[in-house]
Design a protein around this motif. Sequence first.
Motif, PDB file in Angstrom:
ATOM      1  N   UNK A   1       0.832  -1.205   0.000  1.00 23.33           N
ATOM      2  CA  UNK A   1       0.000   0.000   0.000  1.00 23.33           C
ATOM      3  C   UNK A   1       0.867   1.256   0.000  1.00 23.33           C
ATOM      4  N   UNK A   2       1.976   1.226   0.751  1.00 21.35           N
ATOM      5  CA  UNK A   2       2.889   2.367   0.750  1.00 21.35           C
ATOM      6  C   UNK A   2       3.417   2.640  -0.659  1.00 21.35           C
ATOM      7  N   UNK A   3       3.781   1.564  -1.370  1.00 22.82           N
ATOM      8  CA  UNK A   3       4.295   1.729  -2.728  1.00 22.82           C
ATOM      9  C   UNK A   3       3.222   2.242  -3.681  1.00 22.82           C
ATOM     10  N   UNK A   4       1.993   1.726  -3.537  1.00 20.28           N
ATOM     11  CA  UNK A   4       0.901   2.171  -4.412  1.00 20.28           C
ATOM     12  C   UNK A   4       0.574   3.649  -4.185  1.00 20.28           C
TER      13      UNK A   4
ATOM     14  N   UNK B   1       3.197   5.607  -5.728  1.00 22.60           N
ATOM     15  CA  UNK B   1       3.067   5.577  -7.179  1.00 22.60           C
ATOM     16  C   UNK B   1       1.975   6.498  -7.696  1.00 22.60           C
ATOM     17  N   UNK B   2       1.001   6.797  -6.850  1.00 20.84           N
ATOM     18  CA  UNK B   2      -0.093   7.684  -7.260  1.00 20.84           C
ATOM     19  C   UNK B   2       0.174   9.150  -6.938  1.00 20.84           C
ATOM     20  N   UNK B   3       0.748   9.405  -5.751  1.00 17.33           N
ATOM     21  CA  UNK B   3       0.783  10.787  -5.261  1.00 17.33           C
ATOM     22  C   UNK B   3       2.176  11.336  -4.982  1.00 17.33           C
TER      23      UNK B   3
ATOM     24  N   UNK C   1       9.737  13.206 -12.036  1.00 16.62           N
ATOM     25  CA  UNK C   1       8.395  13.013 -11.487  1.00 16.62           C
ATOM     26  C   UNK C   1       8.107  11.520 -11.379  1.00 16.62           C
ATOM     27  N   UNK C   2       7.593  11.089 -10.203  1.00 18.54           N
ATOM     28  CA  UNK C   2       7.340   9.661 -10.004  1.00 18.54           C
ATOM     29  C   UNK C   2       5.853   9.365  -9.809  1.00 18.54           C
ATOM     30  N   UNK C   3       5.093  10.255  -9.155  1.00 22.69           N
ATOM     31  CA  UNK C   3       3.684  10.017  -8.893  1.00 22.69           C
ATOM     32  C   UNK C   3       2.831  10.175 -10.142  1.00 22.69           C
TER      33      UNK C   3
END
Length: 486
Positions: free
Chosen positions: A195-198, A201-203, A212-214
Amino acid sequence: MGWKETAEPVLTRMPTVERPEGHVPFKRKLAWTAGILVMYFFLTNITMFGLATGGAEGDFYGRFRSILAGSQGSILQLGIGPIVTASIVLQLLGGADLLGLDTDDPRDQVLYQGLQKLLVVVMICLTGLPMVFAGNYLPVDGQLATSLGIGAGGMRTLLFAQMFVGGVLILFMDEVISKWGVGSGIGLFIIAGVSQQLVAGLFAVPALGTQVTGFFPAWYGIITGSIELDPFVQSLLFDPGNILALFTTVLIFAVVVYTESVRVEIPLSHARVKGARGRFPVKLIYASVLPMILVRALQANIQFLGQILNNYVTLPAIVGVYSQGQPVSGLFYYLAPIQQRADWMWFSGAFTVSAEPWQIIIRVLVDLTFMIIGGAIFAVFWVETTGMGPESTAKQIQNSGMQIPGFRKNPQVIEKVMERYIPQVTVIGGALVGLLAVLANMLGTLGGVSGTGLLLTVSITYKLYEEIAEEQLMEMHPMMRQMFGD
């Protein structure tokens, strides 16, 4: 004298978390679960004392982190790795009937649990010692070691001691959740890590001057024109647009939720209570996704062995050639699982793959074969060793007073009916999960979550939802607790 009599004094004295004497209220279960989860997040963010920042050769587990629920350089460096590896050993020994333990016998249950804990301690040592003393995977702070007067060797010993404590802590944290909380600790830790990775990945918002990663920050930059898309389609599909990663993530969620609802329902009726009927569901993913942890952990241990050998001896080219701690050719390269698009997409200008196309094809085929066949085999082992096989299921139905309408009330008859469905569904479900895990890795997911990690998270969350619903039902209707044996 057998091994059980010899080992009994040690195994029966292994520390254990006491089981609750009576029913644990749902709110108290939630409190224990939340407390352990906070403790897990706390420990994963504590860096080991004496560890140098920077200069590491890499993470031993790398992309396996999402399913091993640890954090590089933290107290929980090992994560659930030792627990999973010990489970693999016990699965193999139990499957070959070498232990001679009857899990229905209370004495043998105590021996089994003690043996599992002893194996976990052994695995903590076998995996932790090479991480600390082999290579530069966990570099020590030389200045701190000198100031303390213990030298580099003493500091490495201190690092291992912290890692050992973390490995034992996560073992008992898992046991606390299993006995006093909701679900299982291993499943909860996997959900927390993935969940931390997801969420990242979103924000995730990048630091100044970094890429930029999110997903949402990237699309904000694309819409406002601060991020250029060149070439256009490739940038949308891969970085920074990551449409393919979003599509894969949503697809895996949808497929797992759908397959959890696909089942064969065997009708049951009560032998004495007229009109009392029920159904025994045989789900498509009957063995759940948890056996995938065992398959991926086996792959992680194979790569772990390759890295250790590479640190001490010069391996023949046919066995493995390493660059920056990773295999680039040879046997260990072909046995390395596909973890991301960059491992196989040689035709995309977004990636640089040093291997030849035929080498990549072999590696993909080996990974598919390993995961599909391994998923089916470990699913069978899981079903047989957790009391979900035809024989155990038939006994459970018989003991509950239920029977299959139209058949004699006999456990052997029920077992024959179960044998028509359970073995076939177990193999198909295990192979399907293995295929989904590889495809998710190949296409990529948000936050760089591994396909197996994403599958585990969705499946465990779904089962956790079902368990919470069941707990709430029993709280509302106390008579239900007698039916579920709580």
